[in-house]
Design an enzyme around this catalytic site. Structure first.
Site, PDB file in Angstrom:
ATOM      1  N   GLY A  79       7.023  14.231   0.233  1.00 45.30           N
ATOM      2  CA  GLY A  79       6.526  15.427   0.918  1.00 45.30           C
ATOM      3  C   GLY A  79       5.299  15.197   1.783  1.00 45.30           C
ATOM      4  O   GLY A  79       4.699  16.161   2.257  1.00 45.30           O
ATOM      5  N   GLN A 100      -7.314  -1.838  12.430  1.00 44.42           N
ATOM      6  CA  GLN A 100      -6.659  -3.143  12.224  1.00 44.42           C
ATOM      7  C   GLN A 100      -5.171  -2.977  11.895  1.00 44.42           C
ATOM      8  O   GLN A 100      -4.334  -3.752  12.353  1.00 44.42           O
ATOM      9  CB  GLN A 100      -7.367  -3.931  11.121  1.00 44.42           C
ATOM     10  CG  GLN A 100      -6.672  -5.244  10.809  1.00 44.42           C
ATOM     11  CD  GLN A 100      -7.598  -6.301  10.273  1.00 44.42           C
ATOM     12  OE1 GLN A 100      -8.707  -6.498  10.770  1.00 44.42           O
ATOM     13  NE2 GLN A 100      -7.153  -7.013   9.249  1.00 44.42           N
ATOM     14  N   GLU A 101      -4.863  -1.940  11.093  1.00 43.05           N
ATOM     15  CA  GLU A 101      -3.461  -1.725  10.740  1.00 43.05           C
ATOM     16  C   GLU A 101      -2.637  -1.432  11.987  1.00 43.05           C
ATOM     17  O   GLU A 101      -1.515  -1.908  12.138  1.00 43.05           O
ATOM     18  CB  GLU A 101      -3.346  -0.544   9.773  1.00 43.05           C
ATOM     19  CG  GLU A 101      -3.919  -0.877   8.414  1.00 43.05           C
ATOM     20  CD  GLU A 101      -3.917   0.332   7.477  1.00 43.05           C
ATOM     21  OE1 GLU A 101      -4.833   0.413   6.671  1.00 43.05           O
ATOM     22  OE2 GLU A 101      -3.005   1.169   7.595  1.00 43.05           O
ATOM     23  N   ILE A 146       0.857  -1.183   0.000  1.00 42.37           N
ATOM     24  CA  ILE A 146       0.000   0.000   0.000  1.00 42.37           C
ATOM     25  C   ILE A 146       0.892   1.231   0.000  1.00 42.37           C
ATOM     26  O   ILE A 146       1.808   1.344   0.826  1.00 42.37           O
ATOM     27  CB  ILE A 146      -1.025   0.009   1.153  1.00 42.37           C
ATOM     28  CG1 ILE A 146      -1.878   1.292   1.089  1.00 42.37           C
ATOM     29  CG2 ILE A 146      -0.398  -0.176   2.522  1.00 42.37           C
ATOM     30  CD1 ILE A 146      -3.251   1.155   1.650  1.00 42.37           C
TER      31      ILE A 146
END
Ligand SMILES: Cc1cc2nc3c(=O)[nH]c(=O)nc-3n(C[C@H](O)[C@H](O)[C@H](O)COP(=O)(O)OP(=O)(O)OC[C@H]3O[C@@H](n4cnc5c(N)ncnc54)[C@H](O)[C@@H]3O)c2cc1C
Length: 390
Positions: free
Chosen positions: A140, A254-255, A134
């Site tokens: 930046g 969850q991450e 992902i």
């Protein structure tokens, strides 16, 4: 047959969960000990895994454990994903990026993908044919994701993507990348969309450097460049543009929890290894464990590790029942990864000079632990989110 370090160290199985989760944990520790640990130095040297290991993990049922069976998964829950990540941490092969693939990338497709997208991508993610990543962070824009500049412009029935990403886990190997883009830069967060890029099928996609990190050496972390990359508009995740930020926010608990999984597993391994070490090592005519300082230090760390485990298990139980709120998930990410840093540092100290030598596992843990406080939202950002809820 290779020895299973998790068994040797007597590390706790996910005892709070159903038997079948314990069985998966046993299988995963065996797989990691026999298939991955013997080659881990080679992966660290190459600064990435090989595709064969992913395909083997897929064949062993360790990819997409929580995806429905009809899409090639094993039909489990986050408890199953947790058992696999705990096995990775307990065996000490922390650079194997399947946690991100399983509990971050695949769920985006399951939750927001159309039926066609799920049928197309999930079975291949489950076999390891597709490796997931992902791509949010840009040179930046890190903590402040609203600053993402990568642009996806509609051009007929395609999107044309331009921009660059950095620090992307699995970035050298991944061939299915969820890219955070702006479909309407004027609208800020509301102009953000998630678009899937299958890298084997596009032109204009380039991988930059495999970045030289201080730890997690076996995992590839990469720059990615998108120069007029054309993908079908059907690669948008969700029914309409502009939903990317909401989707990211919904998946964050969850991450963040899975960063806590890696933390608690490493904490337990570091402690078990250190307790063994101080029983063997002698100074001033006695074992290091016989010094009161050693006992007090380890007593403190063991207590904190126990508190961490109870908190972690509670978060998982709540998450499985749909009740883990984003604030508690932020607490788990920040507190467990901070504790991981502290425990590993104190354990290294109890190893003396040997702890600083790469041949001792605690040295690698020291290097690998540090990033846990940075990625997935820094621990400062976690405190900001907790603070806002007060
Ligand atoms: C090994 C590794 C793997 C990664 N994997 C991925 C991945 O797979 N995909 C992906 O998209 N990204 C990934 N990242 C990126 C990671 O998520 C970012 O590095 C992280 O979110 C921080 O962003 P930044 O590095 O730009 O730091 P910055 O945002 O520049 O922050 C610098 C410092 O300022 C602090 N700070 C920033 N804003 C505030 C504020 N409002 N209040 C208080 N303090 C603040 C931060 O806490 C930090 O201490 C990875 C990073 C690493 C190192």
């Amino acid at each position: 047959m290779a020895t299973n370090p998790a068994e040797v160290l007597g590390l706790p199985k996910p005892a709070w969960a159903a038997d079948e989760v314990g069985m998966l944990y046993d299988m995963a520790t065996r797989f990691m000990s026999e298939e991955i640990a013997p080659r881990y130095d080679e992966f660290e040297k190459n600064e990435m895994f090989d595709r064969e290991s992913w395909l083997k993990a897929g064949a062993a049922g360790l990819l997409c454990a929580s995806m429905p069976e009809k899409y090639g998964g094993s039909g489990g829950t986050f408890a199953h994903e947790s058992a696999i990540i705990e096995a990775i941490g307990h065996v000490g092969v922390d650079g194997f990026g399947i946690g991100l693939h399983n509990s971050i990338v695949a769920p985006y497709i399951l939750h927001y993908g159309s039926e066609e997208q799920k049928e197309k991508w999930l079975p291949k993610l489950a076999t390891g044919e597709l490796i997931g990543a992902i791509a949010m962070t840009e040179p930046g824009a890190g903590s402040d994701l609203q600053g993402v500049k990568t642009r996806a412009e509609k051009d007929g029935n395609h999107y044309k993507i331009n921009g660059s990403k950095t620090f992307i886990t699995n970035g050298q190997l991944a061939n299915l990348i969820i890219v955070v883009t702006k479909t309407d830069p004027e609208k800020g967060a509301k102009g953000t969309s998630l678009i899937v890029v299958e890298t084997d099928e596009v032109e204009g996609f380039e991988r930059g450097r495999n970045l030289d990190k201080i730890g997690l050496k076996a995992n590839d972390t990469s720059e990615l460049f998108f120069n007029d990359v054309r993908v079908p508009t059907s690669n948008l995740l969700g029914h309409e543009e502009g939903k990317g930020f909401v989707q990211l926010m919904q998946q964050l608990p969850q991450e963040r929890l899975q960063i806590g999984t890696g933390a608690i597993a490493m904490i337990e391994r570091a402690l078990a290894l250190t307790i063994d070490y101080v029983k063997e090592r002698k100074a001033f005519g006695k074992a290091i464990i016989d010094f009161q300082n050693t006992q007090f230090k380890l007593a403190e760390l063991k207590t904190e590790a126990t508190i961490g485990r109870v908190f972690y298990n509670d978060c998982v139980a709540r998450h499985i029942n749909g009740g883990l709120d984003p604030v508690t998930a932020s607490m788990a990410k920040y507190w467990l990864s901070d504790l991981q840093g502290k425990v590993v540092d104190e354990c290294l100290q109890l190893h003396g000079g040997y702890g600083y030598m790469n041949e001792y596992p605690i040295a690698r843990m020291y290097r690998d632990a540090r990033v846990q406080r940075i990625y997935g939202g820094t621990n400062e950002i976690m405190k900001l989110l907790i603070g806002r809820s007060l």
